[in-house]
Design a protein around this motif. Structure first.
Motif, PDB file in Angstrom:
ATOM      1  N   LEU A 212      10.219 -56.305  14.341  1.00 38.98           N
ATOM      2  CA  LEU A 212       9.687 -57.297  13.402  1.00 38.98           C
ATOM      3  C   LEU A 212       8.390 -56.807  12.780  1.00 38.98           C
ATOM      4  N   LYS A 213       7.526 -56.128  13.555  1.00 42.51           N
ATOM      5  CA  LYS A 213       6.238 -55.687  13.010  1.00 42.51           C
ATOM      6  C   LYS A 213       6.413 -54.599  11.946  1.00 42.51           C
ATOM      7  N   ASP A 214       7.615 -53.989  11.889  1.00 39.75           N
ATOM      8  CA  ASP A 214       7.865 -53.012  10.830  1.00 39.75           C
ATOM      9  C   ASP A 214       7.891 -53.661   9.451  1.00 39.75           C
ATOM     10  N   LEU A 215       8.016 -54.988   9.435  1.00 37.64           N
ATOM     11  CA  LEU A 215       8.103 -55.706   8.153  1.00 37.64           C
ATOM     12  C   LEU A 215       6.753 -56.252   7.695  1.00 37.64           C
ATOM     13  N   ALA A 216       5.689 -55.944   8.443  1.00 30.56           N
ATOM     14  CA  ALA A 216       4.382 -56.543   8.147  1.00 30.56           C
ATOM     15  C   ALA A 216       3.893 -56.212   6.740  1.00 30.56           C
ATOM     16  N   ASP A 217       4.196 -55.014   6.253  1.00 21.92           N
ATOM     17  CA  ASP A 217       3.712 -54.615   4.925  1.00 21.92           C
ATOM     18  C   ASP A 217       4.785 -54.713   3.842  1.00 21.92           C
ATOM     19  N   GLU A 218       5.939 -55.271   4.197  1.00 16.71           N
ATOM     20  CA  GLU A 218       7.044 -55.383   3.247  1.00 16.71           C
ATOM     21  C   GLU A 218       6.961 -56.679   2.446  1.00 16.71           C
ATOM     22  N   GLU A 219       7.546 -56.655   1.247  1.00 19.90           N
ATOM     23  CA  GLU A 219       7.678 -57.892   0.468  1.00 19.90           C
ATOM     24  C   GLU A 219       8.933 -58.610   0.952  1.00 19.90           C
ATOM     25  N   LEU A 220       8.750 -59.842   1.411  1.00 21.72           N
ATOM     26  CA  LEU A 220       9.839 -60.609   2.014  1.00 21.72           C
ATOM     27  C   LEU A 220      10.454 -61.579   1.006  1.00 21.72           C
ATOM     28  N   ILE A 221      11.758 -61.710   1.091  1.00 23.19           N
ATOM     29  CA  ILE A 221      12.479 -62.732   0.323  1.00 23.19           C
ATOM     30  C   ILE A 221      12.975 -63.754   1.324  1.00 23.19           C
TER      31      ILE A 221
END
Length: 325
Positions: A212-221
């Protein structure tokens, strides 16, 4: 021919003010048996046909109308030629009678269902995504054994479905996560694995699994607030210790998939029930996480027999406890 009073008491002009006030009071218990007569007159201003419709002798109906006129201090009907018509007071009273009988009908239906559960009705609220296969399969299996039970199906966001359950507009709610307030009872029906969905050209697309922490800098939809999946993912991000960078909010899971396929961000979703759009990769989360679906009902509201039977049918196919996130 001019309209003349049909049921006006001849002594009305001689009544005292005290008697007049007494006449204007209509006892509810006395009025109750006359409701069907007033409803019949509202539909067809014909005393004889109204009497036939409610199964009473015409003189009895005429007497009742005269008594109501006495109590109100004004006539209920007046004769016009060979027919009658309701006066304004009579029309208002007839409309109130029609509304009262309409309010009584659900109670009569509940009594009928209590005596014969096979003629009952189940109002089920559920999330939009469950309308493709889950709910149709539940209803199909139940109707195979209870072919005469009727259904009302209400699809909406989790928040709205739960609110309708609280307001008594639905009998059961199938949502994720199930509501956990003290006013609810619920049981888990099944669990769906949560996955990360990314464009096939994304830097994470070659991973075997994603944290989950791999998504910390991603733009989420994500879905809009009020949807169950949005509540679940918000809680997951909070426990992981970061605030997601939200690029888009949607009302439909398939729209979220389409936006991901267009390269506009990544998302936390469940596996697609149909073939997902081209250009997507579905990656498992590590540690594994699940979305719990539960069937809920109100603790303090007795369930009609047909609703109890459907609840028990649905729970009998439960897939057990959810996976630990």
């Amino acid at each position: 021919m001019d309209a003349v009073n049909l049921f006006t008491p001849s002594t009305l002009s001689h009544t005292s003010n005290t008697e007049m006030r007494q006449n204007q009071y209509v006892d509810e218990l006395d009025l109750a048996p006359k409701l069907a007569v007033l409803k019949a007159l509202a539909a067809d201003e014909h005393v004889t046909r109204a009497a036939e419709r409610v199964g009473l002798p015409q003189p009895t109906v005429s007497r009742w109308l005269a008594e109501l006129g006495d109590q109100l201090g004004a006539p209920i009907v007046v004769r016009t030629g060979r027919r009658v018509r309701l006066t304004r007071a009579g029309r208002l009273l007839a409309e109130a009678a029609t509304r009262s009988l309409a309010a009584l009908e659900p109670g009569l239906r509940a009594v009928e269902e209590e005596l014969d559960p096979e003629k009952g009705r189940v109002v089920l609220g559920f999330l939009h995504m469950l309308g493709r296969s889950v709910v149709p399969e539940l209803v199909r299996g139940f109707r195979a054994e209870h072919p005469h039970v009727r259904f009302g199906l209400v699809q909406n966001a989790r928040y709205t479905v739960v609110e309708k359950l609280l307001q008594g507009e639905i009998d059961l709610a199938l949502v994720a996560p199930p509501p956990d307030g003290p006013e609810f009872s619920s049981e888990v029906l099944f669990e769906q694995e949560l996955i990360v969905v990314v464009p096939s050209t994304h830097r994470l697309a070659t991973r075997k699994a994603v944290r989950l922490k791999d998504l910390a800098d991603e733009e989420l939809i994500v879905l809009e607030h009020g949807y169950g999946l949005r509540q679940i993912t918000d809680d997951m991000f909070a426990k992981a210790g970061f605030t997601p960078r939200i690029a888009f909010e949607s009302q439909e899971i398939e729209t979220v998939r389409g936006l991901v396929a267009a390269g506009l961000g990544v998302a936390l979703l469940t596996h697609a029930e149909t073939t997902p759009p081209a250009g997507l990769r579905e990656l498992p989360l590590t540690p594994r996480a699940g979305r719990v679906f539960g069937l809920a009902w109100l603790k303090d509201r007795p369930l009609p027999p047909a609703v109890r039977a459907f609840r028990d049918h649905a729970l009998s196919g439960s897939r057990g406890p959810a996976l630990s996130p």
